[in-house]
Design a protein around this motif. Sequence first.
Motif, mmCIF file in Angstrom:
data_model
loop_
_atom_site.group_PDB
_atom_site.id
_atom_site.type_symbol
_atom_site.label_atom_id
_atom_site.label_comp_id
_atom_site.label_asym_id
_atom_site.label_seq_id
_atom_site.Cartn_x
_atom_site.Cartn_y
_atom_site.Cartn_z
ATOM 1 N N TYR A 98 0.803 -1.228 0.000
ATOM 2 C CA TYR A 98 0.000 0.000 0.000
ATOM 3 C C TYR A 98 0.843 1.288 0.000
ATOM 4 C CZ TYR A 98 -4.160 -2.775 1.162
ATOM 5 O OH TYR A 98 -5.188 -3.660 1.143
ATOM 6 N N PHE A 121 -11.040 2.730 -0.614
ATOM 7 C CA PHE A 121 -10.381 1.540 -1.150
ATOM 8 C C PHE A 121 -11.209 0.295 -0.879
ATOM 9 C CE2 PHE A 121 -6.060 3.713 -0.170
ATOM 10 C CZ PHE A 121 -6.302 4.630 -1.185
ATOM 11 N N HIS A 122 -12.451 0.329 -1.339
ATOM 12 C CA HIS A 122 -13.269 -0.880 -1.216
ATOM 13 C C HIS A 122 -14.293 -0.899 -2.341
ATOM 14 C CE1 HIS A 122 -15.204 2.210 1.438
ATOM 15 N NE2 HIS A 122 -16.163 1.958 0.580
ATOM 16 N N GLY A 154 -8.108 -0.106 9.924
ATOM 17 C CA GLY A 154 -7.632 -0.208 8.535
ATOM 18 C C GLY A 154 -8.256 0.896 7.714
ATOM 19 N N GLY A 189 -7.177 3.233 5.816
ATOM 20 C CA GLY A 189 -6.630 3.690 4.535
ATOM 21 C C GLY A 189 -6.241 5.158 4.608
ATOM 22 N N ASP A 239 -4.368 2.639 11.023
ATOM 23 C CA ASP A 239 -3.924 1.840 9.876
ATOM 24 C C ASP A 239 -2.477 1.424 10.085
ATOM 25 O OD1 ASP A 239 -5.244 1.497 6.836
ATOM 26 O OD2 ASP A 239 -3.079 1.173 6.960
ATOM 27 N N LEU A 240 -2.166 0.245 9.590
ATOM 28 C CA LEU A 240 -0.795 -0.257 9.677
ATOM 29 C C LEU A 240 0.152 0.560 8.800
ATOM 30 C CD1 LEU A 240 0.595 -2.719 10.996
ATOM 31 C CD2 LEU A 240 0.222 -3.950 8.868
ATOM 32 N N THR A 241 -0.362 1.054 7.676
ATOM 33 C CA THR A 241 0.479 1.786 6.722
ATOM 34 C C THR A 241 0.629 3.239 7.180
ATOM 35 O OG1 THR A 241 -0.355 0.323 4.982
ATOM 36 C CG2 THR A 241 0.765 2.331 4.259
ATOM 37 N N TYR A 253 -0.290 6.144 4.964
ATOM 38 C CA TYR A 253 -1.731 6.395 4.834
ATOM 39 C C TYR A 253 -2.230 7.280 5.991
ATOM 40 C CZ TYR A 253 -2.724 3.048 1.057
ATOM 41 O OH TYR A 253 -2.806 2.408 -0.151
ATOM 42 N N SER A 284 -1.190 2.081 13.702
ATOM 43 C CA SER A 284 -1.275 0.988 14.684
ATOM 44 C C SER A 284 -1.598 -0.307 13.971
ATOM 45 C CB SER A 284 -2.413 1.215 15.681
ATOM 46 O OG SER A 284 -2.209 2.329 16.459
ATOM 47 N N ASP A 285 -1.270 -1.391 14.648
ATOM 48 C CA ASP A 285 -1.649 -2.713 14.152
ATOM 49 C C ASP A 285 -2.990 -3.094 14.770
ATOM 50 O OD1 ASP A 285 -1.916 -5.372 13.470
ATOM 51 O OD2 ASP A 285 0.183 -5.868 13.877
ATOM 52 N N ALA A 286 -3.941 -3.486 13.935
ATOM 53 C CA ALA A 286 -5.290 -3.829 14.409
ATOM 54 C C ALA A 286 -5.288 -4.959 15.438
ATOM 55 C CB ALA A 286 -6.141 -4.236 13.216
ATOM 56 N N GLN A 337 -13.702 -1.797 6.973
ATOM 57 C CA GLN A 337 -14.069 -2.074 5.585
ATOM 58 C C GLN A 337 -12.842 -2.610 4.846
ATOM 59 O OE1 GLN A 337 -15.546 2.037 4.919
ATOM 60 N NE2 GLN A 337 -17.315 1.071 3.989
ATOM 61 N N HIS A 338 -12.968 -3.826 4.350
ATOM 62 C CA HIS A 338 -11.919 -4.424 3.506
ATOM 63 C C HIS A 338 -10.537 -4.413 4.181
ATOM 64 C CE1 HIS A 338 -14.950 -4.525 0.520
ATOM 65 N NE2 HIS A 338 -14.193 -4.474 -0.548
ATOM 66 N N ASN A 354 -6.569 -8.588 4.673
ATOM 67 C CA ASN A 354 -5.103 -8.525 4.752
ATOM 68 C C ASN A 354 -4.568 -9.185 6.026
ATOM 69 O OD1 ASN A 354 -5.011 -5.229 3.325
ATOM 70 N ND2 ASN A 354 -4.359 -7.100 2.338
HETATM 71 C C1 LIG Z 1 -8.227 -2.352 1.064
HETATM 72 S S1 LIG Z 1 -7.600 -1.137 2.185
HETATM 73 C C2 LIG Z 1 -9.130 -0.473 2.852
HETATM 74 C C3 LIG Z 1 -8.948 0.925 3.412
HETATM 75 C C4 LIG Z 1 -10.208 1.582 3.957
HETATM 76 N N1 LIG Z 1 -10.847 0.761 4.966
HETATM 77 C C5 LIG Z 1 -11.180 1.890 2.860
HETATM 78 O O1 LIG Z 1 -12.160 1.143 2.739
HETATM 79 O O2 LIG Z 1 -10.960 2.876 2.127
HETATM 80 C C6 LIG Z 1 -7.031 -2.143 3.575
HETATM 81 C C7 LIG Z 1 -6.306 -1.339 4.624
HETATM 82 O O3 LIG Z 1 -6.068 -2.173 5.762
HETATM 83 C C8 LIG Z 1 -4.803 -1.829 6.296
HETATM 84 N N2 LIG Z 1 -4.329 -2.951 7.120
HETATM 85 C C9 LIG Z 1 -3.947 -4.187 6.717
HETATM 86 N N3 LIG Z 1 -3.559 -4.927 7.769
HETATM 87 C C10 LIG Z 1 -3.699 -4.154 8.873
HETATM 88 C C11 LIG Z 1 -3.447 -4.351 10.249
HETATM 89 N N4 LIG Z 1 -2.960 -5.514 10.729
HETATM 90 N N5 LIG Z 1 -3.704 -3.329 11.106
HETATM 91 C C12 LIG Z 1 -4.174 -2.145 10.638
HETATM 92 N N6 LIG Z 1 -4.421 -1.893 9.331
HETATM 93 C C13 LIG Z 1 -4.187 -2.887 8.454
HETATM 94 C C14 LIG Z 1 -3.954 -1.536 5.073
HETATM 95 O O4 LIG Z 1 -2.798 -0.775 5.376
HETATM 96 C C15 LIG Z 1 -4.955 -0.797 4.176
HETATM 97 O O5 LIG Z 1 -4.923 0.587 4.376
#
Ligand SMILES: C[S@@+](CC[C@H](N)C(=O)[O-])C[C@H]1O[C@@H](n2cnc3c(N)ncnc32)[C@H](O)[C@@H]1O
Length: 213
Positions: free
Chosen positions: A15, A49-50, A76, A78, A98-100, A103, A125-127, A143-144, A148
């Motif tokens: 990402y 991003f969904h 997450g 985004g 969000d992990l990224t 973002y 942060s990590d979820a 959402q989405h 991951n």
């Molecule tokens: C497909 S994107 C969806 C982003 C947002 N929810 C949206 O619908 O616009 C998935 C997101 O989940 C985040 N993500 C993935 N694994 C994660 C984790 N362990 N902790 C937090 N965020 C995470 C990614 O960095 C990414 O931004």
Amino acid sequence: MMQLRTLNENIEKHYGRPDLGTLILAALSKAVKDLDNLTAEDLAPIDEFHIRGRQATMELAHILDLNADMHILDIGCGIGGPSRLIAHEFGYRVTGIDLTDEYCRAASMIAERLGISHLVSYRQSDALSLPFADGIFDVVWAQHAAMNIPDKAPLYREAHRLLKRGGALAIYDVLSGPGGLIILPVPWASSSETNFTSSPEEMRNLLERSVSK
Ligand SMILES: C[S@@+](CC[C@H](N)C(=O)[O-])C[C@H]1O[C@@H](n2cnc3c(N)ncnc32)[C@H](O)[C@@H]1O
């Protein structure tokens, strides 16, 4: 199972883009007439991003039937499109994680530019291990994001821990169906290293277990 560190690096690699917030604002300054009067609407084509973008976010918000005093955690998040939309449309307060890292930085820059930093805030942060006290959110929203995450049990346990009594967990995910393996790449995964869709049965079991303790 893949090491957590490797997994998180793969997610950030999939990402992350260096200096994303600046790139977005620079592109918008060319596309829209006045960056000082930017609206959430101007960002609509790029910030959800969904599948089914804003329409899906609005549907989820309507199903929840919330009120403006509520505090939502967007897991997450985004670059913050969904949180900005529901903050803007309904006045909800949203904390996005969000992990990224890039973002979260981009989401904060855009929120500041839109003048809605009093409603939305973002934190890397990590979820699976979130830096918040128990029972402080009215809604945990994702959402989405779970697609991951291979080990979803801690994800749903964290969601349950953070919700107030009677709060709601709102999920919008792609799940695996009977049609066999997913054909990659997909928007959330360029390879099997970041794709972890679960079946509806797996998800139901995990959710039930997350509240059974
Ligand atoms: C497909 S994107 C969806 C982003 C947002 N929810 C949206 O619908 O616009 C998935 C997101 O989940 C985040 N993500 C993935 N694994 C994660 C984790 N362990 N902790 C937090 N965020 C995470 C990614 O960095 C990414 O931004």
